[in-house]
Design a protein around this motif. Structure first.
Motif, short mmCIF file in Angstrom:
data_model
loop_
_atom_site.label_atom_id
_atom_site.label_comp_id
_atom_site.label_asym_id
_atom_site.label_seq_id
_atom_site.Cartn_x
_atom_site.Cartn_y
_atom_site.Cartn_z
N LYS A 85 1.04 -1.19 -0.24
CA LYS A 85 -0.09 -0.45 0.09
C LYS A 85 0.94 1.46 0.08
O LYS A 85 1.76 1.48 0.19
CB LYS A 85 -0.64 -0.59 1.41
CG LYS A 85 -2.18 -0.83 1.06
CD LYS A 85 -3.41 -0.30 2.62
CE LYS A 85 -3.65 -1.89 2.59
NZ LYS A 85 -4.75 -1.36 3.45
N ASN A 86 0.55 2.09 -0.47
CA ASN A 86 1.38 3.76 -0.26
C ASN A 86 0.81 4.16 0.74
O ASN A 86 0.12 4.90 1.18
CB ASN A 86 0.97 4.48 -1.13
CG ASN A 86 1.28 4.24 -3.23
OD1 ASN A 86 2.07 3.12 -3.35
ND2 ASN A 86 0.79 4.08 -4.07
N SER A 87 1.56 3.50 2.16
CA SER A 87 1.47 3.84 3.46
C SER A 87 2.37 5.62 4.09
O SER A 87 3.92 5.06 3.19
CB SER A 87 1.10 3.44 3.81
OG SER A 87 1.15 3.43 5.34
N LYS A 88 2.35 5.75 4.23
CA LYS A 88 3.18 6.86 4.92
C LYS A 88 3.40 5.99 5.98
O LYS A 88 4.36 6.81 6.67
CB LYS A 88 2.85 7.87 5.43
CG LYS A 88 2.62 8.76 4.21
CD LYS A 88 1.72 10.64 4.23
CE LYS A 88 0.75 10.66 3.46
NZ LYS A 88 2.34 11.90 2.22
N THR A 89 3.22 5.27 6.74
CA THR A 89 4.11 4.26 8.01
C THR A 89 4.11 3.03 8.04
O THR A 89 3.26 2.37 7.34
CB THR A 89 3.19 4.51 9.02
OG1 THR A 89 2.90 6.19 9.06
CG2 THR A 89 3.54 4.04 10.32
N ILE A 90 5.60 2.11 7.73
CA ILE A 90 5.73 0.92 7.57
C ILE A 90 5.71 0.15 9.19
O ILE A 90 7.02 1.24 9.42
CB ILE A 90 6.17 0.38 6.47
CG1 ILE A 90 6.03 -1.00 6.38
CG2 ILE A 90 8.04 1.02 6.96
CD1 ILE A 90 7.08 -1.35 5.09
N LYS A 91 5.44 -1.09 9.43
CA LYS A 91 6.13 -1.29 10.69
C LYS A 91 6.42 -2.91 9.84
O LYS A 91 5.86 -3.59 9.67
CB LYS A 91 4.74 -1.83 11.41
CG LYS A 91 3.58 -0.75 11.67
CD LYS A 91 3.03 -1.14 12.49
CE LYS A 91 2.10 0.15 12.60
NZ LYS A 91 0.48 0.08 14.03
N ALA A 92 7.38 -3.12 10.31
CA ALA A 92 8.95 -3.98 9.58
C ALA A 92 9.90 -4.68 10.37
O ALA A 92 10.28 -3.98 11.22
CB ALA A 92 9.07 -3.55 8.67
N PHE A 93 10.08 -5.90 10.69
CA PHE A 93 11.48 -6.60 11.36
C PHE A 93 11.68 -6.38 10.75
O PHE A 93 11.80 -8.23 9.34
CB PHE A 93 10.68 -7.58 12.76
CG PHE A 93 12.13 -7.86 12.76
CD1 PHE A 93 12.49 -7.06 13.89
CD2 PHE A 93 12.30 -9.32 12.69
CE1 PHE A 93 13.94 -7.57 14.37
CE2 PHE A 93 13.40 -9.99 13.57
CZ PHE A 93 13.67 -9.27 14.46
N VAL A 94 12.78 -6.35 9.83
CA VAL A 94 14.12 -6.43 8.87
C VAL A 94 15.13 -7.32 9.20
O VAL A 94 15.69 -6.42 9.98
CB VAL A 94 14.84 -5.10 7.93
CG1 VAL A 94 15.36 -5.50 6.96
CG2 VAL A 94 13.27 -4.58 7.83
N GLY A 95 15.32 -8.38 8.93
CA GLY A 95 16.78 -9.69 9.22
C GLY A 95 16.74 -10.65 8.59
O GLY A 95 17.13 -10.33 7.90
N VAL A 96 17.57 -11.80 9.08
CA VAL A 96 18.28 -12.99 9.32
C VAL A 96 16.96 -13.95 8.75
O VAL A 96 16.49 -14.00 10.50
CB VAL A 96 19.38 -12.83 8.55
CG1 VAL A 96 19.98 -14.10 8.72
CG2 VAL A 96 19.96 -11.79 8.14
N ALA A 97 16.39 -15.10 8.29
CA ALA A 97 16.02 -15.98 9.00
C ALA A 97 17.37 -17.19 9.03
O ALA A 97 18.26 -17.57 8.55
CB ALA A 97 15.55 -16.61 8.19
#
Length: 173
Positions: A85-97
């Motif tokens: 979505k073209n949202s102004k806020t993103i909630k993410a956990f970025v990493g490595v499995a």
């Protein structure tokens, strides 16, 4: 002059098509309903503007940790809202499995995605720069076509030498 331009244009278009094909741009996205397996992700949480430098910094820190062998695994992430979505806020956990969480780089934490969840899974053997957009598009199209309700919980994995996988949790009816 016009003939030369058309020849150059045809060559450029041909090269772009070859490159796009090489990157997996014409590969079909495989969609299936499945049950998730457990995924352990070591990384960093981000909430904010998706175009911010802070998010880019997290991707660089994760990449650097993998490159320097501080952490071993495949790039992965969890999105707690729709990244498409073209949202102004993103909630993410970025990493490595990862398999082993005993020695993590400074500032990294662990999130565990539990097994046994009903998911809509998309797989694509393509470059990481093309795969997410193509898989998300196919997942959302499939869900709409089959009248499936999706939760706002997305798990991405990009294993080396294997297809990219994105799973979206299904709402139970």
């Amino acid at each position: 002059m016009k003939k030369k331009f058309l020849i150059y244009l045809a060559i450029v278009v041909g090269l772009v098509l070859v490159f796009y094909t090489y990157m997996g741009g014409f590969t079909e996205v495989k969609i299936s309903e499945a049950v998730s397996s457990q995924v352990v992700i070591a990384g960093k949480y981000f909430e904010g503007d998706p175009s911010s430098d802070a998010l880019g910094d997290i991707y660089q820190q994760v990449g650097k940790a993998v490159e320097q062998k501080q952490i071993v695994g495949d790039f992965a992430g969890i999105y707690y809202n729709n990244p498409g979505k073209n949202s102004k806020t993103i909630k993410a956990f970025v990493g490595v499995a990862v398999q082993d969480t005993t020695a993590l780089p400074a500032g990294f934490t662990v999130r565990v995605v539990p097994a046994g969840r009903p998911v809509l899974r998309g797989e694509l053997d393509a470059n990481i720069t093309l795969a997410p957009k193509r898989i998300y598009g196919a997942l959302f199209d499939h869900a709409e076509e089959h009248k499936l309700n999706l939760k706002e919980f997305y798990v991405e994995r990009f294993p080396e030498g294997k297809p990219a996988v994105i799973e979206v949790e299904l709402n139970q009816k």
